[in-house]
Design an enzyme around this catalytic site. Structure first.
Site, PDB file in Angstrom:
ATOM      1  N   LYS A  54       0.851  -1.200   0.000  1.00 16.87           N
ATOM      2  CA  LYS A  54       0.000   0.000   0.000  1.00 16.87           C
ATOM      3  C   LYS A  54       0.882   1.244   0.000  1.00 16.87           C
ATOM      4  O   LYS A  54       0.624   2.211  -0.729  1.00 16.87           O
ATOM      5  CB  LYS A  54      -0.928  -0.002   1.222  1.00 16.87           C
ATOM      6  CG  LYS A  54      -2.018  -1.068   1.136  1.00 16.87           C
ATOM      7  CD  LYS A  54      -2.778  -1.230   2.438  1.00 16.87           C
ATOM      8  CE  LYS A  54      -3.789  -2.377   2.345  1.00 16.87           C
ATOM      9  NZ  LYS A  54      -4.474  -2.665   3.597  1.00 16.87           N
ATOM     10  N   GLN A  98      -4.486  -1.586   9.950  1.00 16.24           N
ATOM     11  CA  GLN A  98      -4.388  -2.902   9.299  1.00 16.24           C
ATOM     12  C   GLN A  98      -4.968  -3.979  10.216  1.00 16.24           C
ATOM     13  O   GLN A  98      -4.596  -4.080  11.383  1.00 16.24           O
ATOM     14  CB  GLN A  98      -2.913  -3.196   8.959  1.00 16.24           C
ATOM     15  CG  GLN A  98      -2.703  -4.492   8.196  1.00 16.24           C
ATOM     16  CD  GLN A  98      -3.327  -4.487   6.797  1.00 16.24           C
ATOM     17  OE1 GLN A  98      -3.228  -3.514   6.060  1.00 16.24           O
ATOM     18  NE2 GLN A  98      -3.988  -5.574   6.436  1.00 16.24           N
ATOM     19  N   ASP A 121     -10.813   3.223   4.677  1.00  9.37           N
ATOM     20  CA  ASP A 121     -11.267   1.838   4.507  1.00  9.37           C
ATOM     21  C   ASP A 121     -12.796   1.753   4.518  1.00  9.37           C
ATOM     22  O   ASP A 121     -13.362   0.709   4.215  1.00  9.37           O
ATOM     23  CB  ASP A 121     -10.714   0.955   5.642  1.00  9.37           C
ATOM     24  CG  ASP A 121      -9.393   0.294   5.268  1.00  9.37           C
ATOM     25  OD1 ASP A 121      -9.157   0.091   4.063  1.00  9.37           O
ATOM     26  OD2 ASP A 121      -8.612  -0.011   6.184  1.00  9.37           O
TER      27      ASP A 121
END
Ligand code: NDP
Length: 287
Positions: A54, A98, A121
């Site tokens: 990422k 994460q 997200d």
């Protein structure tokens, strides 16, 4: 019939190039460089790889990134304090935590602590609620990546029978919600399956578009697929012989019309859409 491949790697590169251009324009106009802060708790090797990929993608698109790596034994309170600092930092536009988090951490509390306007997200209840109501701020990355794959391969969803296997908050649920919305990329007739579904194969065989996100290597076999169907494999399973999807690619490729590979399918698209959301977040926070 041998299915044609939907190339997520190529599409992702195309989308990332588009985002790089848009980012350069945005930065030239505003003087602001979009910035994504990733929080990686502990030292899980899989998560480390995801976060590194990422960050690399950010760099190539002209998006700044930060990596915060608290130790695995961090408490929920300490992690909340870090999120709070990132929420308040005006140079940070997107905050990504994460998953999975270590067991002692209250995951729900942590995800709810991310400022909804920095929630790239799209896991915060406010963003989930907006999505359900059809007025999203951010689209969740994996389902959005899949919609882009369908759109950019001229695969219509309107009126299609779409079967989504898996009902997680990250993939299955938001995927189903997006597909059932009114308008472009939606208007599908959606069925959601899970571990309690009776005669799963009968349901999956009814799909014009079959999307599988269950986390079981090569679970979906040729007999479960309607000839000519579009098969999207979200699974990323580490097996002794490497990364495997949830679909038995070799067998299903003989039946399906189009199919995504693993690796090189949905995974790269997820990262592209994360960059998209980070740029969107920077725009929303820049007047
Ligand atoms: P979860 O484990 O959160 O959810 C799995 C879902 O699959 C559950 O709803 C479960 O049903 C269902 N399921 C499990 N076994 C069966 C079965 N035998 N028959 C029918 N349904 C079943 O997984 P995620 O959604 O987080 O991830 C799924 C896969 O996608 C994983 O391999 C993951 O690594 C991958 N992934 C890939 C991403 C990418 O970018 N490519 C992004 C995110 C995930 P129930 O609810 O009844 O338990």
């Amino acid at each position: 019939m041998t299915a044609s491949i939907i190339d997520g790697k190529m599409l992702s590169a195309q989308i990332r190039a588009e985002i790089a251009l848009e980012t350069a324009e945005f930065t030239a106009k505003t003087g602001v460089t979009p910035c994504l802060a990733a929080v990686l708790v502990g030292d899980d090797p899989g998560s480390q790889v995801y976060v590194r990929n990422k960050q690399k993608a950010c760099e190539k698109a002209g998006i700044a990134s930060q990596l915060h790596t608290p130790p695995a034994k961090i408490s929920t309170e300490e992690l909340l304090a870090l999120i709070d600092r990132l929420n308040r930092d005006p140079t940070v536009h997107g905050v990504l935590v994460q998953l999975p988090l270590p067991k002692q951490i209250d995951e729900r509390q942590v995800l709810e602590a991310v400022d909804p306007i920095k929630d790239v997200d799209a896991f915060h209840p406010e963003n989930v609620g907006r999505l359900v109501q059809g007025r999203p701020r951010f689209l969740p990355c994996t389902p959005h990546g899949i919609l882009q794959m369908l759109k950019r391969n001229d695969i219509p969803t309107a009126g299609a029978n779409v079967v989504v296997v898996g009902r997680s908050d990250i993939v299955g649920k938001p995927m189903a919600i997006l597909l059932m919305q009114r308008g472009e990329g939606g208007d599908a007739t959606v069925t959601v399956c899970h571990s309690r579904t009776r005669d799963l194969a009968a349901v999956t065989r009814s799909a014009d578009i079959l999307i599988v996100a269950i986390g079981r290597p090569r679970f979906v076999t040729a007999e479960m697929v309607k000839p000519g169907a579009v098969v999207i494999d979200v699974g990323m399973n580490r097996t002794p012989d490497g990364l495997a999807g949830d679909v038995d690619f070799q067998g299903v490729q003989q039946v399906a019309g189009r199919i995504t590979p693993v690796p090189g399918g949905v995974g790269p698209m997820t990262i592209a859409m994360l960059l998209h959301n980070t740029l969107t977040a920077a725009r929303l926070q820049t007047s």
